[in-house]
Design an enzyme around this catalytic site. Structure first.
Site, short mmCIF file in Angstrom:
data_model
loop_
_atom_site.label_atom_id
_atom_site.label_comp_id
_atom_site.label_asym_id
_atom_site.label_seq_id
_atom_site.Cartn_x
_atom_site.Cartn_y
_atom_site.Cartn_z
N LYS A 93 50.07 29.34 32.34
CA LYS A 93 51.39 29.37 31.59
C LYS A 93 52.44 30.36 32.20
O LYS A 93 52.31 31.63 32.66
CB LYS A 93 50.98 30.02 30.45
N SER A 168 52.75 27.93 21.91
CA SER A 168 53.74 27.74 23.00
C SER A 168 52.92 27.35 24.31
O SER A 168 53.58 26.96 25.27
CB SER A 168 54.50 29.04 23.18
N SER A 192 49.63 30.74 19.85
CA SER A 192 49.94 29.91 20.75
C SER A 192 49.00 29.31 21.79
O SER A 192 49.33 28.39 22.69
CB SER A 192 50.88 30.62 21.63
#
Length: 496
Positions: A93, A168, A192
């Site tokens: 990420k 996210s 997330s």
């Protein structure tokens, strides 16, 4: 596992090697069935196809990945390859640092930033022989539960590109769901890892706060007291393997726990003797009817696995979102950009600016009072775990909504906070610092995945893996693939 219509037959599986689990890839290497370069070529082909449809990749690292794959291929042929993930592709990420690779964190302010250090998890994965293929999308600073940002645009769901991937860690979950490699590293400040994993139909684990170090590269330091780093995978065994590698003490992270290396058992076994508390609403949440129905079926499965399931929960304050989470989370978001001016933030999303503005208006007293209430919530979980060994809830109150929205503001006619109100089961667990995982437990009437959240006491990841492995054996959800994953990969282009 069946969908809303009762479908039980498994669809075809993808043909690309990137759709194999990490354990399957390593078994293939031992049989000399394929090489790391074969796996990386197929994984890159899948990433390129998925990115075209879902916008999941921020920064490709394909040439580096091919070079590393070639090196490991030579070592394997010579019998010299080492590492528990040698030759297994992994995505990272974009909030997590990889040395020499841009770390935009979804923010226009970071477009020129290239870290010169690896995050601790990246160092551990590299040492294990894992091959990093790309950085994946996130929203700006990880502030919301979708992966849309001014840097990358809208990230979409491989089950239906008209819907959001969640966030996210949305690019991470979408990539795993679409067969773009078996492992992704995500972060979780208010859900997330678990929200996108639930929306995309994969397994996601938020470890105990401090079990996985975040330093020296996790940017920006938003959700400072809330954020966890963990794996997103298709199988329970793969997540356990990753956690064994990345869980470690690192004094550079002041929250890091001085724990010894751990091994996790993911062999499916009876849940006899295990007490599981279950709550469909935590006493205050509104949830979608399809989610409620899937949750009820999941409880029946746990019961059939031998668990003693009782309706029980922590009894949290219904005002916990407004009075506890927001003063803490929004203040920490504002602190992450404390040195930035209004002009610096001009290119940020309006919703992000609103969160920062709200955080700047909370007082120190507000933050401390919220911290007291946070302690009360933690105590509620302490008391709950005197009665039960684990808690299960729905992961999210809804399934994936239209791409490009921050959230939904109504559920079955009831108004909810559009930013965080539709995910009422995830962020209370961050406030308490507890470990939690999500795994698929069904589909809604539109064929979109629904997740089951498993929560255990602090540092009791073994109980999470025990429950998840039993559920996975009873309902082999990893055999369901989104339509996007069934595309034939363009291997020739990936090899170029």
């Amino acid at each position: 596992m069946t969908d809303g219509s009762g479908r039980a037959a498994f669809p075809p599986a993808p043909t690309g090697l990137g759709a194999l689990s990490a354990t399957e890839i390593m078994a293939g290497y031992r049989r000399k069935a394929f090489t790391p370069r074969d796996v990386v070529d197929d994984t890159i082909a899948a990433l390129e196809a998925t990115n075209e449809a879902c916008n999941a990749v921020v920064t490709p690292m394909y040439e580096q990945a091919k070079t590393e794959a070639d090196r490991l291929t030579r070592e394997m042929r010579a019998g010299e390859a080492k590492g528990s993930l040698a030759g297994v592709p992994v995505t990272i990420k974009d909030l997590v640092f990889v040395a020499g690779v841009p770390a935009y964190a979804g923010s226009p302010m970071n477009k020129a930033f290239v870290p010169d250090v690896d995050a601790a998890v990246v160092s551990a994965l590299k040492a294990s022989g894992a091959i990093i293929t790309c950085k994946t999308t996130t929203c700006e600073s990880g502030y919301k539960l979708t992966a849309d940002s001014p840097v990358t645009g809208t990230t979409r769901n491989p089950w239906n590109p008209g819907r959001t991937s969640g966030g996210s860690s949305g690019g991470a979950a979408a990539g795993v769901a679409a067969g773009c490699g078996p492992i992704a590293i995500g972060t979780d400040g208010v859900g997330s890892i678990r929200v996108p994993s639930s929306f995309c139909g994969v397994f996601g684990l938020k470890p105990t706060f401090g079990l996985v170090p975040r330093s020296p590269g996790f940017s920006p330091p938003s959700w400072a007291s809330l954020a966890h780093t963990g794996p997103i995978t298709r199988t329970v065994a793969d997540a356990a393997l990753v956690l064994e590698i990345i869980a470690a003490y690192d004094p550079r992270d002041p929250a890091s726990l001085p724990v010894s290396p751990r091994c996790f058992d993911t062999n499916a076994a009876s849940l006899n003797g295990l007490r599981i508390g279950a709550s469909a609403d935590l006493g205050y949440a509104t949830i979608n009817a399809d989610v409620r129905a899937a949750f009820g079926k999941a409880l029946a499965i746990l019961d059939s696995c031998g668990a003693q399931v009782t309706m029980d929960g922590p009894g949290l304050d219904p005002g916990i979102l407004e009075h506890t989470l927001k003063p803490i989370a929004f203040t920490e978001q504002a602190a992450a950009v404390a040195t930035k001016s209004t002009a610096d933030l001009a290119s940020s999303e309006a919703d992000y600016r609103d969160v920062v503005s709200a955080g700047r208006h909370y007082s120190g007293t507000d933050y401390i009072e919220a911290s007291y209430r946070r302690g009360q919530a933690r105590n509620a979980f302490l008391k709950l775990f005197e009665r039960v060994d684990a808690l299960v809830t729905p992961t999210v109150a809804v399934t994936a909504f239209e791409a490009g929205r921050i959230g939904v503001d109504t559920i079955d006619g009831s108004k909810v906070d559009p930013h965080l109100g539709w995910s009422p089961f995830t962020w209370p667990i961050n406030l308490a610092g507890l470990p939690a995982a999500t795994l698929p437990c069904g589909f809604d009437r539109d064929g979109l995945p629904i997740g089951l959240q498993i929560v255990a006491p602090w540092l009791d990841e073994p109980t999470i893996f025990r429950i998840a492995a039993a559920f996975e054996a009873a309902q082999p959800w990893a055999k369901f693939w989104p339509p996007l994953a069934l595309r034939e990969p363009d291997r020739a282009h990936a090899k170029a």
